[in-house]
Enzyme design. Structure first.
Site, PDB file in Angstrom:
ATOM      1  N   LYS A 100       1.720   0.571   8.146  1.00  0.00           N
ATOM      2  CA  LYS A 100       0.452   0.538   8.886  1.00  0.00           C
ATOM      3  C   LYS A 100      -0.402  -0.613   8.354  1.00  0.00           C
ATOM      4  CE  LYS A 100      -3.219   2.984   8.499  1.00  0.00           C
ATOM      5  NZ  LYS A 100      -4.442   2.171   8.522  1.00  0.00           N
ATOM      6  N   HIS A 143       1.471   9.435   3.877  1.00  0.00           N
ATOM      7  CA  HIS A 143       1.709   9.288   2.430  1.00  0.00           C
ATOM      8  C   HIS A 143       2.904  10.142   2.007  1.00  0.00           C
ATOM      9  CE1 HIS A 143      -2.786   8.396   2.440  1.00  0.00           C
ATOM     10  NE2 HIS A 143      -2.289   7.355   1.813  1.00  0.00           N
TER      11      HIS A 143
END
Ligand code: PAF
Length: 282
Positions: free
Chosen positions: A149, A37
């Site tokens: 991802k 993140h």
């Protein structure tokens, strides 16, 4: 760093920023933040004047109640990480703010609904579309940053903007997956792994790489079988799907002819935790 809980407050802050001609970068998250993140935040910072991160565990995208209940929540740690990363605005709404009434909109993404995550998590992408469309409308960012991802999610969000939100100017920026030193793709769910399943989990990426090394000498079917069988040999791992797909359309390929890019995508149940990963094969 400003922490806001309502769409109204957020819009006011962003109006002020835009009046000063500032560009806005948006990173949507469900919290339980990790270095993956933070790499999205870093890219948002590099490409925008003001960075907004949302933290909201979106109930409509969970097709499994137990998964929603156990999804990791670490708000204090998240806020500290975001402050250190130089994020300017965090949007942390309550459920009533995002869903004041039931959201019965139906989104469909054609064949993307019928393959891989679409097939195995019914309703998931429709739930992602519900929340992302609301967040995009509130924030109206110049750019929004998503991790690769969730490879299929990136394709779904691009289709959401193209087909359902043509008025939105937000450009979708897809960012590389970050991995742990042992190769495991970073994920908020990794922190739910037990000692045994955490030890087994790197086998997923390791075996996908072994599969990639067979590309010149083996068929698609043979590689798919090799990867699934090898991973399933570990007692803690159970492959849900492993698909070799066209990287642009995400549709399964029958062979390696043609010169389009090819990716491999996988979902594995590691004990109670469902992990996904993908990588470019060619
Ligand atoms: O990728 C995620 O964390 C979520 O699916 C998203 C995009 C924040 C929507 O809830």
């Amino acid at each position: 760093m400003e922490i806001v809980k309502t769409a109204g407050e957020l819009k006011n802050l962003l109006d002020t920023a835009r009046n000063g001609n500032k560009t806005v970068g948006f990173v949507p998250t469900m919290g339980a933040l990790h270095a993956g993140h933070l790499s999205l935040v870093a890219q948002a910072k590099a490409q925008s004047d003001v960075v907004v991160v949302s933290i909201f565990v979106n109930p409509t995208q969970f097709n499994n109640l137990a998964d929603l209940k156990t999804y990791p929540r670490t708000p204090e740690q998240d806020l500290k990480m975001l402050k250190d990363a130089g994020c300017q605005i965090v949007f942390m709404p309550e459920e009533e703010e995002m869903y004041p009434q039931a959201d019965n909109r139906e989104f469909s993404f054609g064949e993307l609904d019928t393959i891989m995550e679409g097939a195995h998590r019914p309703g998931h992408f429709s739930g992602v579309a519900k929340i992302v469309s609301k967040l995009f409308t509130i924030i109206n960012a110049d750019k929004a940053f998503f991790g690769l991802k969730d490879f299929q999610q990136v394709a779904v969000v691009k289709m959401l903007v193209a087909n359902y939100m043509p008025e939105i100017k937000t450009q979708i920026v897809a960012c590389e997956t970050l991995r742990e030193p042992d190769g495991l793709a970073m994920s908020s769910r990794n922190r739910l792994l037990t000692r045994e399943t955490r030890k087994a989990a790197p086998i997923i990426a390791e075996t996908m790489i072994k599969g990639r090394n067979l590309l010149r000498t083996h068929s698609v079917k043979a590689i798919e079988k090799f990867v699934s069988d090898s991973i399933n040999r570990n007692p803690y791992l159970k492959v849900e799907y492993f698909s070799i797909v066209n990287s642009d359309t995400l549709m399964p390929v029958a062979d390696f002819s043609g010169d389009h890019r090819i990716s491999a995508c996988i979902a594995v149940q590691a004990g109670n935790v469902r992990l996904i990963d993908n990588m470019y094969y060619r």
